[in-house]
Design a protein around this motif. Structure first.
Motif, PDB file in Angstrom:
ATOM      1  N   SER A   1       0.839  -1.192   0.000  1.00  0.00           N
ATOM      2  CA  SER A   1       0.000   0.000   0.000  1.00  0.00           C
ATOM      3  C   SER A   1       0.883   1.254   0.000  1.00  0.00           C
ATOM      4  O   SER A   1       1.926   1.287   0.653  1.00  0.00           O
ATOM      5  CB  SER A   1      -0.888  -0.018   1.237  1.00  0.00           C
ATOM      6  N   PRO A   2       0.476   2.313  -0.698  1.00  0.00           N
ATOM      7  CA  PRO A   2       1.304   3.524  -0.754  1.00  0.00           C
ATOM      8  C   PRO A   2       1.233   4.317   0.556  1.00  0.00           C
ATOM      9  O   PRO A   2       0.230   4.298   1.264  1.00  0.00           O
ATOM     10  CB  PRO A   2       0.692   4.325  -1.895  1.00  0.00           C
ATOM     11  N   CYS A   3       2.325   5.001   0.874  1.00  0.00           N
ATOM     12  CA  CYS A   3       2.331   5.862   2.053  1.00  0.00           C
ATOM     13  C   CYS A   3       3.361   6.970   1.874  1.00  0.00           C
ATOM     14  O   CYS A   3       4.235   6.895   1.021  1.00  0.00           O
ATOM     15  CB  CYS A   3       2.596   5.069   3.324  1.00  0.00           C
ATOM     16  N   LEU A   4       3.199   8.004   2.695  1.00  0.00           N
ATOM     17  CA  LEU A   4       4.147   9.116   2.743  1.00  0.00           C
ATOM     18  C   LEU A   4       4.879   9.049   4.067  1.00  0.00           C
ATOM     19  O   LEU A   4       4.267   8.834   5.106  1.00  0.00           O
ATOM     20  CB  LEU A   4       3.410  10.456   2.666  1.00  0.00           C
ATOM     21  N   LYS A   5       6.166   9.232   4.039  1.00  0.00           N
ATOM     22  CA  LYS A   5       6.947   9.284   5.269  1.00  0.00           C
ATOM     23  C   LYS A   5       7.668  10.631   5.288  1.00  0.00           C
ATOM     24  O   LYS A   5       8.412  10.956   4.371  1.00  0.00           O
ATOM     25  CB  LYS A   5       7.978   8.154   5.307  1.00  0.00           C
ATOM     26  N   ALA A   6       7.420  11.410   6.351  1.00  0.00           N
ATOM     27  CA  ALA A   6       8.046  12.722   6.493  1.00  0.00           C
ATOM     28  C   ALA A   6       9.001  12.686   7.666  1.00  0.00           C
ATOM     29  O   ALA A   6       8.672  12.165   8.725  1.00  0.00           O
ATOM     30  CB  ALA A   6       6.979  13.787   6.716  1.00  0.00           C
ATOM     31  N   GLU A   7      10.192  13.232   7.472  1.00  0.00           N
ATOM     32  CA  GLU A   7      11.188  13.318   8.542  1.00  0.00           C
ATOM     33  C   GLU A   7      11.505  14.787   8.783  1.00  0.00           C
ATOM     34  O   GLU A   7      11.746  15.536   7.846  1.00  0.00           O
ATOM     35  CB  GLU A   7      12.456  12.563   8.144  1.00  0.00           C
ATOM     36  N   TYR A   8      11.488  15.180  10.073  1.00  0.00           N
ATOM     37  CA  TYR A   8      11.648  16.582  10.452  1.00  0.00           C
ATOM     38  C   TYR A   8      13.000  16.832  11.099  1.00  0.00           C
ATOM     39  O   TYR A   8      13.694  15.914  11.517  1.00  0.00           O
ATOM     40  CB  TYR A   8      10.513  17.001  11.396  1.00  0.00           C
ATOM     41  N   LEU A   9      13.342  18.095  11.212  1.00  0.00           N
ATOM     42  CA  LEU A   9      14.625  18.526  11.752  1.00  0.00           C
ATOM     43  C   LEU A   9      14.826  18.088  13.200  1.00  0.00           C
ATOM     44  O   LEU A   9      15.935  17.822  13.621  1.00  0.00           O
ATOM     45  CB  LEU A   9      14.720  20.053  11.646  1.00  0.00           C
ATOM     46  N   ASN A  10      13.741  17.985  13.971  1.00  0.00           N
ATOM     47  CA  ASN A  10      13.855  17.595  15.374  1.00  0.00           C
ATOM     48  C   ASN A  10      13.900  16.074  15.561  1.00  0.00           C
ATOM     49  O   ASN A  10      13.883  15.596  16.684  1.00  0.00           O
ATOM     50  CB  ASN A  10      12.717  18.192  16.197  1.00  0.00           C
ATOM     51  N   GLY A  11      13.945  15.312  14.483  1.00  0.00           N
ATOM     52  CA  GLY A  11      14.053  13.864  14.569  1.00  0.00           C
ATOM     53  C   GLY A  11      12.728  13.122  14.511  1.00  0.00           C
ATOM     54  O   GLY A  11      12.708  11.895  14.449  1.00  0.00           O
ATOM     55  N   GLU A  12      11.621  13.830  14.519  1.00  0.00           N
ATOM     56  CA  GLU A  12      10.307  13.190  14.458  1.00  0.00           C
ATOM     57  C   GLU A  12      10.027  12.675  13.051  1.00  0.00           C
ATOM     58  O   GLU A  12      10.503  13.223  12.064  1.00  0.00           O
ATOM     59  CB  GLU A  12       9.213  14.174  14.868  1.00  0.00           C
ATOM     60  N   GLU A  13       9.245  11.613  12.989  1.00  0.00           N
ATOM     61  CA  GLU A  13       8.812  11.052  11.712  1.00  0.00           C
ATOM     62  C   GLU A  13       7.302  10.942  11.721  1.00  0.00           C
ATOM     63  O   GLU A  13       6.698  10.732  12.766  1.00  0.00           O
ATOM     64  CB  GLU A  13       9.404   9.657  11.497  1.00  0.00           C
ATOM     65  N   GLU A  14       6.704  11.075  10.541  1.00  0.00           N
ATOM     66  CA  GLU A  14       5.260  10.928  10.439  1.00  0.00           C
ATOM     67  C   GLU A  14       4.936  10.113   9.197  1.00  0.00           C
ATOM     68  O   GLU A  14       5.487  10.355   8.126  1.00  0.00           O
ATOM     69  CB  GLU A  14       4.587  12.299  10.376  1.00  0.00           C
ATOM     70  N   TYR A  15       4.042   9.159   9.361  1.00  0.00           N
ATOM     71  CA  TYR A  15       3.600   8.309   8.267  1.00  0.00           C
ATOM     72  C   TYR A  15       2.147   8.630   7.959  1.00  0.00           C
ATOM     73  O   TYR A  15       1.334   8.773   8.870  1.00  0.00           O
ATOM     74  CB  TYR A  15       3.707   6.833   8.645  1.00  0.00           C
ATOM     75  N   ILE A  16       1.832   8.718   6.666  1.00  0.00           N
ATOM     76  CA  ILE A  16       0.446   8.928   6.245  1.00  0.00           C
ATOM     77  C   ILE A  16       0.135   7.907   5.162  1.00  0.00           C
ATOM     78  O   ILE A  16       0.849   7.815   4.150  1.00  0.00           O
ATOM     79  CB  ILE A  16       0.241  10.353   5.710  1.00  0.00           C
ATOM     80  N   SER A  17      -0.921   7.136   5.383  1.00  0.00           N
ATOM     81  CA  SER A  17      -1.344   6.161   4.394  1.00  0.00           C
ATOM     82  C   SER A  17      -1.974   6.878   3.210  1.00  0.00           C
ATOM     83  O   SER A  17      -2.819   7.756   3.375  1.00  0.00           O
ATOM     84  CB  SER A  17      -2.366   5.195   5.010  1.00  0.00           C
ATOM     85  N   ALA A  18      -1.569   6.531   2.013  1.00  0.00           N
ATOM     86  CA  ALA A  18      -2.086   7.150   0.796  1.00  0.00           C
ATOM     87  C   ALA A  18      -2.871   6.141  -0.028  1.00  0.00           C
ATOM     88  O   ALA A  18      -3.046   6.321  -1.232  1.00  0.00           O
ATOM     89  CB  ALA A  18      -0.936   7.730  -0.018  1.00  0.00           C
ATOM     90  N   HIS A  19      -3.396   5.111   0.603  1.00  0.00           N
ATOM     91  CA  HIS A  19      -4.133   4.059  -0.099  1.00  0.00           C
ATOM     92  C   HIS A  19      -5.409   4.634  -0.710  1.00  0.00           C
ATOM     93  O   HIS A  19      -6.234   5.234  -0.016  1.00  0.00           O
ATOM     94  CB  HIS A  19      -4.483   2.919   0.866  1.00  0.00           C
ATOM     95  N   ASN A  20      -5.565   4.481  -2.018  1.00  0.00           N
ATOM     96  CA  ASN A  20      -6.720   4.944  -2.786  1.00  0.00           C
ATOM     97  C   ASN A  20      -6.951   6.448  -2.700  1.00  0.00           C
ATOM     98  O   ASN A  20      -8.070   6.915  -2.889  1.00  0.00           O
ATOM     99  CB  ASN A  20      -7.999   4.204  -2.363  1.00  0.00           C
ATOM    100  N   LEU A  21      -5.937   7.233  -2.426  1.00  0.00           N
ATOM    101  CA  LEU A  21      -6.080   8.687  -2.437  1.00  0.00           C
ATOM    102  C   LEU A  21      -5.831   9.211  -3.845  1.00  0.00           C
ATOM    103  O   LEU A  21      -5.017   8.666  -4.593  1.00  0.00           O
ATOM    104  CB  LEU A  21      -5.090   9.352  -1.486  1.00  0.00           C
ATOM    105  N   SER A  22      -6.521  10.296  -4.191  1.00  0.00           N
ATOM    106  CA  SER A  22      -6.312  10.907  -5.505  1.00  0.00           C
ATOM    107  C   SER A  22      -5.042  11.758  -5.474  1.00  0.00           C
ATOM    108  O   SER A  22      -4.475  12.037  -4.418  1.00  0.00           O
ATOM    109  CB  SER A  22      -7.517  11.768  -5.883  1.00  0.00           C
ATOM    110  N   SER A  23      -4.640  12.199  -6.648  1.00  0.00           N
ATOM    111  CA  SER A  23      -3.441  13.026  -6.757  1.00  0.00           C
ATOM    112  C   SER A  23      -3.612  14.342  -5.993  1.00  0.00           C
ATOM    113  O   SER A  23      -2.687  14.813  -5.331  1.00  0.00           O
ATOM    114  CB  SER A  23      -3.154  13.308  -8.229  1.00  0.00           C
ATOM    115  N   SER A  24      -4.808  14.943  -6.060  1.00  0.00           N
ATOM    116  CA  SER A  24      -5.048  16.203  -5.347  1.00  0.00           C
ATOM    117  C   SER A  24      -5.035  15.997  -3.831  1.00  0.00           C
ATOM    118  O   SER A  24      -4.562  16.865  -3.088  1.00  0.00           O
ATOM    119  CB  SER A  24      -6.371  16.826  -5.786  1.00  0.00           C
TER     120      SER A  24
END
Length: 184
Positions: free
Chosen positions: A76-99
């Motif tokens: 399944s597709p997902c977004l992983k964001a990594e921040y300057l303070n070391g935190e990470e965030e995952y967002i599931s992109a399953h069946n989401l449109s491009s917008s």
């Protein structure tokens, strides 16, 4: 859910900013974004469209953000964001449109990386005053509390002393007049 249970589960904090960000210059907190997707799976269709159409524009506008593409088979597709303070965030992109993915990427870009928590107060100071907070009524005459309104005394215009600027202008005008009479 009681407030005690809420605090144990979500936690609470005061308003804070990362490293006094914005004093001097702004430092973007988002450092890396990883787009994980499948090249053939139908749930990754929106992610593939975003990568083909909008990813290059995003990378041009945000040169401080490193963009990784990670194709994975049958996942399944997902977004992983990594921040300057070391935190990470995952967002599931399953069946989401491009917008929708574009909106999530913008959300991740604008975040500070601090965890989402309930705010205890909307303001906070590290050095509180022992005298209490200032209000417009702090240094007022207590006579106002027992006065009946309308009051002639309180309705009268306040006579104030001349400001320093007004005094300097007055001295300048006097010097100009004095120098004008000496030259005649």
């Amino acid at each position: 859910m009681t407030s005690h249970t809420w605090n144990l589960f979500w936690g609470s904090s005061f308003v804070r900013t990362p490293l006094r960000n914005g004093v001097g210059r702004y430092v973007q907190q988002l450092q890396r974004v990883t787009f994980k997707f499948c090249k053939t799976h139908g749930g990754s269709q929106g992610m593939r469209e975003f990568i083909e159409k909008d990813l290059v524009d995003f990378a041009k506008v945000n040169p401080g953000v490193v963009v990784y593409l990670k194709p994975r088979r049958h996942r399944s597709p997902c977004l992983k964001a990594e921040y300057l303070n070391g935190e990470e965030e995952y967002i599931s992109a399953h069946n989401l449109s491009s917008s929708d993915i574009k909106k999530w990427v913008e959300y991740l870009r604008m975040r500070s990386g601090n965890p989402v928590e309930r705010l205890r107060k909307y303001q906070h100071t590290d050095h509180p005053s022992i005298q209490g907070p200032w209000t417009p009524w702090t240094h007022r005459d207590p006579e106002i509390n027992v006065t009946e309104f309308p009051s002639e005394k309180l309705s009268a215009a306040h006579v104030t002393e001349k400001t320093a600027t007004e005094q300097v202008i007055e001295l300048f005008e006097k010097q100009k007049i004095a120098s004008g009479s000496n030259t005649s």
